[in-house]
Design a protein around this motif. Structure first.
Motif, mmCIF file in Angstrom:
data_model
loop_
_atom_site.group_PDB
_atom_site.id
_atom_site.type_symbol
_atom_site.label_atom_id
_atom_site.label_comp_id
_atom_site.label_asym_id
_atom_site.label_seq_id
_atom_site.Cartn_x
_atom_site.Cartn_y
_atom_site.Cartn_z
ATOM 1 N N VAL A 1 0.841 -1.204 0.000
ATOM 2 C CA VAL A 1 0.000 0.000 0.000
ATOM 3 C C VAL A 1 0.875 1.253 0.000
ATOM 4 O O VAL A 1 0.627 2.190 -0.762
ATOM 5 N N PHE A 2 1.940 1.259 0.820
ATOM 6 C CA PHE A 2 2.753 2.467 0.913
ATOM 7 C C PHE A 2 3.562 2.700 -0.360
ATOM 8 O O PHE A 2 3.821 3.839 -0.728
ATOM 9 N N LEU A 3 3.952 1.623 -1.062
ATOM 10 C CA LEU A 3 4.670 1.803 -2.323
ATOM 11 C C LEU A 3 3.738 2.291 -3.419
ATOM 12 O O LEU A 3 4.142 3.047 -4.307
ATOM 13 N N LEU A 4 2.459 1.846 -3.360
ATOM 14 C CA LEU A 4 1.504 2.237 -4.406
ATOM 15 C C LEU A 4 1.000 3.663 -4.202
ATOM 16 O O LEU A 4 0.626 4.333 -5.158
ATOM 17 N N MET A 5 0.991 4.119 -2.920
ATOM 18 C CA MET A 5 0.319 5.370 -2.588
ATOM 19 C C MET A 5 0.773 6.578 -3.416
ATOM 20 O O MET A 5 -0.064 7.293 -3.970
ATOM 21 N N PRO A 6 2.114 6.840 -3.548
ATOM 22 C CA PRO A 6 2.516 8.030 -4.323
ATOM 23 C C PRO A 6 2.018 7.989 -5.765
ATOM 24 O O PRO A 6 1.567 9.018 -6.298
ATOM 25 N N ALA A 7 2.060 6.797 -6.380
ATOM 26 C CA ALA A 7 1.598 6.688 -7.763
ATOM 27 C C ALA A 7 0.095 6.945 -7.857
ATOM 28 O O ALA A 7 -0.372 7.610 -8.786
ATOM 29 N N LEU A 8 -0.651 6.450 -6.861
ATOM 30 C CA LEU A 8 -2.110 6.588 -6.916
ATOM 31 C C LEU A 8 -2.543 8.024 -6.671
ATOM 32 O O LEU A 8 -3.552 8.478 -7.201
ATOM 33 N N LEU A 9 -1.769 8.749 -5.851
ATOM 34 C CA LEU A 9 -2.182 10.113 -5.522
ATOM 35 C C LEU A 9 -1.785 11.111 -6.602
ATOM 36 O O LEU A 9 -2.227 12.250 -6.593
ATOM 37 N N ASN A 10 -0.907 10.718 -7.552
ATOM 38 C CA ASN A 10 -0.502 11.630 -8.623
ATOM 39 C C ASN A 10 -0.815 11.041 -9.986
ATOM 40 O O ASN A 10 0.067 10.806 -10.796
ATOM 41 N N THR A 11 -2.090 10.791 -10.244
ATOM 42 C CA THR A 11 -2.442 10.220 -11.540
ATOM 43 C C THR A 11 -2.555 11.319 -12.588
ATOM 44 O O THR A 11 -2.834 12.478 -12.263
ATOM 45 N N VAL A 12 -2.319 10.938 -13.864
ATOM 46 C CA VAL A 12 -2.479 11.901 -14.944
ATOM 47 C C VAL A 12 -3.941 12.028 -15.358
ATOM 48 O O VAL A 12 -4.317 12.987 -16.027
ATOM 49 N N ALA A 13 -4.752 11.047 -14.953
ATOM 50 C CA ALA A 13 -6.163 11.078 -15.336
ATOM 51 C C ALA A 13 -6.854 12.249 -14.641
ATOM 52 O O ALA A 13 -6.418 12.684 -13.580
ATOM 53 N N PRO A 14 -7.920 12.763 -15.244
ATOM 54 C CA PRO A 14 -8.651 13.860 -14.595
ATOM 55 C C PRO A 14 -9.192 13.446 -13.241
ATOM 56 O O PRO A 14 -9.821 12.403 -13.115
ATOM 57 N N ARG A 15 -8.884 14.268 -12.211
ATOM 58 C CA ARG A 15 -9.299 13.920 -10.842
ATOM 59 C C ARG A 15 -10.808 13.891 -10.735
ATOM 60 O O ARG A 15 -11.405 12.962 -10.246
ATOM 61 N N GLN A 16 -11.431 14.975 -11.190
ATOM 62 C CA GLN A 16 -12.880 15.096 -11.069
ATOM 63 C C GLN A 16 -13.455 14.878 -12.450
ATOM 64 O O GLN A 16 -13.270 15.708 -13.354
#
Lengths: 100, 160
Positions: free
Chosen positions: B97-112
C-alpha cells in the motif's frame, strides 16, 4: 462521485488485504477467495478509470475479468476437490510433491 | 462523498473479516458482503450493468459454488494462527500500500470526472462496445468458458 484518487486508494487497500490473505491463510479455499478479492479490487480500478476518462472500454474489460474469474474459480475448486480426495486435507503445506 | 466513505469502510471491514475469520464458512459469508459493497461502489461509478452482473455472477453463482465445495469437503478443524506468517503477511500488505500510494495520488487522469455522457454504463452502450471493437476477445472468452466447464468436469470426475 468521489475523486478518482479515493477509488484508487480504496482498491489498493482491498488488493493488499487480498495479498495478505494469500500469504497468511492455511486453507486453499480461503486463498482462492483472497484471489477473488484481488480481482475485484482491480475491477474497481478499471471502472474508476473508465468513469474518469468517459470511455466504455474499461467496463468491457471488467466484463472479461469477471468471465476469467468465474472460469478460474470453477477450475480451482475442481482441483481442490481432486486434491482433497487424495490427501484428505486443505492445508497447502501438505501439497508439496513438487517441492525441492 | 459521504456515501463513498461509508461504502469504503464497509468494504474494507468485510474484506478484513474474510482473512481474519478462522471458520471457512464465515470467511465466505464475509466475502459475499464485500462483493456486494463493491457492487454498490460500481453503481456510484455509473456502471449499473456491471454492478448487477457483479451481484448475479459473484454473489449469486461463484460464492454459491464456494459454499457448495466447503459443505462438500467439510473441513474439520479451525486452522491455527501462525504468528510469523501473520507478521510477514501484514508487513507485505502494508509495504504494498505504501509503495503504491505516491503513484495513486498523482495520476495523470482527470481527478474530477466530467458528467457522464447520455447512456454511459447502460446495457445498450456496453453491448455495442462489446460486439463492436471487442468482438474477438468476446468469442475467445466463450471458448475459455467452454474449456473451464470441460476442465472442471474432467478434474472433479472420480478416477475409474
Amino acid at each position: 462521485m468521489a475523486p478518482l484518487n479515493y477509488y484508487l486508494v480504496l482498491s489498493a487497500v482491498i488488493f493488499a488485504i487480498g495479498v495478505a490473505g494469500v500469504i497468511v491463510r492455511r486453507n486453499v479455499i480461503v486463498i482462492l477467495m483472497s484471489v477473488e478479492l484481488m480481482l475485484n479490487a482491480v475491477n474497481l480500478t478499471f471502472l474508476a478509470f473508465a468513469r474518469s476518462f468517459g470511455s466504455m472500454d474499461g467496463q468491457v474489460i471488467v466484463f472479461f475479468v469477471m468471465t476469467v474469474a468465474a472460469a478460474e474459480a470453477v477450475v480451482g475448486l475442481a482441483i481442490i476437490i481432486a486434491l482433497f480426495r487424495h490427501r484428505r486435507s486443505l492445508d497447502p503445506r501438505e501439497m508439496q510433491l513438487l517441492k525441492w | 462523498m459521504t456515501l463513498f466513505i461509508i461504502l469504503a469502510v464497509l468494504t474494507v471491514v468485510s474484506s478484513l473479516l474474510v482473512i481474519f475469520q478462522r471458520n471457512v464458512v464465515h470467511s465466505a459469508v464475509a466475502l459475499v458482503a464485500a462483493l456486494f459493497f463493491i457492487a454498490v461502489l460500481f453503481l456510484t461509478l455509473d456502471a449499473p450493468m456491471i454492478g448487477i452482473l457483479q451481484v448475479l455472477v459473484y454473489a449469486g453463482a461463484i460464492m454459491v459454488l464456494f459454499l457448495f465445495v466447503i459443505m462438500l469437503l467439510n473441513p474439520a478443524a479451525l486452522e491455527p494462527r501462525q504468528i510469523p506468517w501473520w507478521t510477514l503477511g501484514s508487513a507485505a500488505a502494508l509495504l504494498l500500500v505504501f509503495l503504491l500510494m505516491p503513484a495513486l495520488l498523482n495520476t495523470v487522469a482527470p481527478r474530477q470526472a466530467a458528467p457522464a455522457g447520455p447512456g454511459f454504463g447502460s446495457p445498450e452502450l456496453l453491448g455495442q462496445t462489446l460486439f463492436g471493437s471487442f468482438v474477438l476477445p468476446f468469442e475467445i472468452a466463450s471458448v475459455l468458458l467452454l474449456v473451464a466447464i470441460i476442465g472442471a468436469v474432467v478434474l472433479a470426475k472420480k478416477e475409474s
